[in-house]
Every structure is written in structure tokens, then in C-alpha cells.
Design a protein around this motif. Sequence first.
Motif, PDB file in Angstrom:
ATOM      1  N   VAL A 134       5.540   0.830   7.498  1.00 18.59           N
ATOM      2  CA  VAL A 134       5.394   1.079   6.065  1.00 18.59           C
ATOM      3  C   VAL A 134       3.911   1.072   5.668  1.00 18.59           C
ATOM      4  N   ARG A 135       3.168   0.104   6.200  1.00 16.90           N
ATOM      5  CA  ARG A 135       1.727   0.058   5.908  1.00 16.90           C
ATOM      6  C   ARG A 135       1.036   1.328   6.397  1.00 16.90           C
ATOM      7  N   ILE A 136       1.386   1.778   7.599  1.00  8.79           N
ATOM      8  CA  ILE A 136       0.725   2.952   8.173  1.00  8.79           C
ATOM      9  C   ILE A 136       1.041   4.208   7.361  1.00  8.79           C
ATOM     10  N   VAL A 137       2.277   4.339   6.897  1.00  9.75           N
ATOM     11  CA  VAL A 137       2.598   5.473   6.024  1.00  9.75           C
ATOM     12  C   VAL A 137       1.666   5.452   4.807  1.00  9.75           C
ATOM     13  N   GLY A 138       1.482   4.267   4.222  1.00 12.30           N
ATOM     14  CA  GLY A 138       0.579   4.147   3.081  1.00 12.30           C
ATOM     15  C   GLY A 138      -0.852   4.491   3.438  1.00 12.30           C
ATOM     16  N   VAL A 139      -1.323   3.986   4.577  1.00 15.15           N
ATOM     17  CA  VAL A 139      -2.698   4.263   5.008  1.00 15.15           C
ATOM     18  C   VAL A 139      -2.904   5.754   5.234  1.00 15.15           C
ATOM     19  N   PHE A 140      -1.957   6.414   5.904  1.00 19.30           N
ATOM     20  CA  PHE A 140      -2.123   7.836   6.202  1.00 19.30           C
ATOM     21  C   PHE A 140      -2.105   8.681   4.928  1.00 19.30           C
ATOM     22  N   LEU A 182       0.834  -1.197   0.000  1.00 13.82           N
ATOM     23  CA  LEU A 182       0.000   0.000   0.000  1.00 13.82           C
ATOM     24  C   LEU A 182       0.870   1.249   0.000  1.00 13.82           C
ATOM     25  N   PHE A 183       2.044   1.146   0.613  1.00  8.93           N
ATOM     26  CA  PHE A 183       3.002   2.257   0.619  1.00  8.93           C
ATOM     27  C   PHE A 183       3.357   2.673  -0.803  1.00  8.93           C
ATOM     28  N   LEU A 184       3.570   1.687  -1.682  1.00 12.33           N
ATOM     29  CA  LEU A 184       3.919   2.002  -3.061  1.00 12.33           C
ATOM     30  C   LEU A 184       2.773   2.695  -3.784  1.00 12.33           C
TER      31      LEU A 184
END
Length: 338
Positions: A280-286, A150-152
Amino acid sequence: MRDRERERARQRRAFAARAGWGDATHRPLAGDASERRYERLTRVESTAVLMDDPPPGHSVGAFVRVARLLRSMGYSAPEILAADEALGFALLEDLGDDSFSALLAGPDASSLERTLYEAATDFLVDLHRRPVPSDLPSYDPAWLLSDATLFLETAIGDPAKPAIAVEFEAAWREPLEQATQGPAVLCLRDFHAGNLMWLADRSDKGCGTRGLARIGLLDFQDARSGPAAYDLVSLLQDARRDLATGLEQAMVERYLNAASGPDEDVFRAAYAILGAQRAVRIVGVFHRLAKRDGKPAYLAHLPRVWRHLDANLVHPALAPVRAWFDRWVPERTESSAP
């Protein structure tokens, strides 16, 4: 949109009436990062919480099943008073307003913090001794990698460079395989201060360790079987708040001293790998919340999440992931992107 919202409000009130709460007043409660919304229903001296998780993709059914599972173990998940899984409504026991987050933002934070985190860590020790239901999906490497990518999609968003994604996935493959070796436990997934309630006066109802009923549980509909380190790192590397200096490592040691079985080196490696994956997932989610849902406030937490990532990337098991980030995201800040 307004017509749709009015119709949904009508459905909420009709559901409350069917559940016997037609005469209750409705007051909105703070929501979360999802589409779910919550209302506190009040009548005379009784209260309940109405959860509204509309289709498509609603998770009321999963929430109800996991709540009943946790309650059967003696834990303080909210009692399910009524549910309409097809429409996406549930009426829940009201666990009050004393979330860990609220208490730790109040005047008694310094005296309460260690008590709360010790209780939550002890809860995980107890939970991880319980059998894992066979029908739960698992946190396998493929799922964890999908979460991380999701980050990508949201933080990078550069389809012109497919090699970036290929290298990203290759860097994660071996660490995620390593982190998911060994016995699986019940993972609640979003086990952090915002989803934990402090029920100070509640006595135990069968938990194996004294005092665990004081931990009220919310937002567990995505529970899976997976590595023991997952929920512990979710608790101790909170995207929304900093822990007191030294508290994270003290709680990791508390867990290791009390839990039966985990090899310390193996566990710490999994802790770092899963902490990095979650960051990394949280960066993508935010980023997705800011771009798609118009919720830019979450971006204020990104510097903390990047710090968590960098702290985890120090572990040798994450050398290929660290090399990827050093190459493509060398300056890791709120707005970082390759």
C-alpha cells in the motif's frame, strides 16, 4: 533551476577536492526514487562513489552512522571515505556494478537467482541475531500506519470523503498492533534486489555465517528497529521484479528453519500484514513520483504491487483491510482509486 544545479555541481567538486579526489573524473550513476544522486569518481586505477543528498531533509548523517554500525558487525556496507553532513555529501567505497537487479536481468539469471536469494535470506537470519542499537527509532504501529496513509494522499486524493480515511485507519489498527508484537530486530527498510550488491570474491570479515560478506549493502539510511518479517517481505515481494515460482515460500521456510525463536504462525501473520502495508505504501509512493516528480515510469510496476497486496490480503489477520479494499478499491489495477 539551472543556476542551482550549477552551484550544486560546484559544491560536489569542491567536496571531492577536500577529500583528496580533486583530480578525479566524475561520471553520473543511476539514481533512485529519491532526490539523491550518485557519481562515480575515477582517478588512475581507483574509484569511489560520491553520494549527493541535498538539504533540506538529507540523510547523509544517518547513512554514515548505519554504515559504520553494519561494518562493525562485519557486513559489507561501503566504507565512508569522507563526509560533509551539513552539505549532504559522502564519499563512499565503490562496491561495483553487480547489483542483484543487474545480475538477475542478465544472461545468468536463472542459475544465479536462488543463490542470491539464499545468501540474502541467510544475511537476514544473521542480522536478526544481533543486538539492536537503543538509539534507533522504531517501526511501531503509528509509524507503519502513517506510511500506509500515503496511499490515501496520492493514490486517492479525494478530500471530499473523510469517512474513507477513518475506515482505512480503523481497518489497519489491529493488524499493525499484531505485526509489531515480539522482539525487535534491526530493519534496513529497503532491503531488495536494487539495493543489494553481489561481491562474489569477498571473504568474510567476522560474520557469523559463511559467505555473508558477499552481500553488499546500500540505501539503509532509514534503518529502524522493528519486526523481523519486515525486511524479508521487502526482499521477497519486490516491487520491481517477479521471483521464480515457489522461490518466495522456499525462502520464508529457509528463514524460519534457520532463525531461532519465531513462532511460525505468528511470523507468517506478520509477514502478510507487513507485506500488505508495504504494498500500500509503495502504491502511494509510485503515484507521488508520477504526479509530483514527473516520474511516471514507476506506474508500470503497480500491477505487480497490487498482486502482492492481494496475495497478502488472503491472510485472516487482514480481514478488515481486505474488506476496506473490496469496498473502496474493488478493481485493483495500475490506475485504481476509489
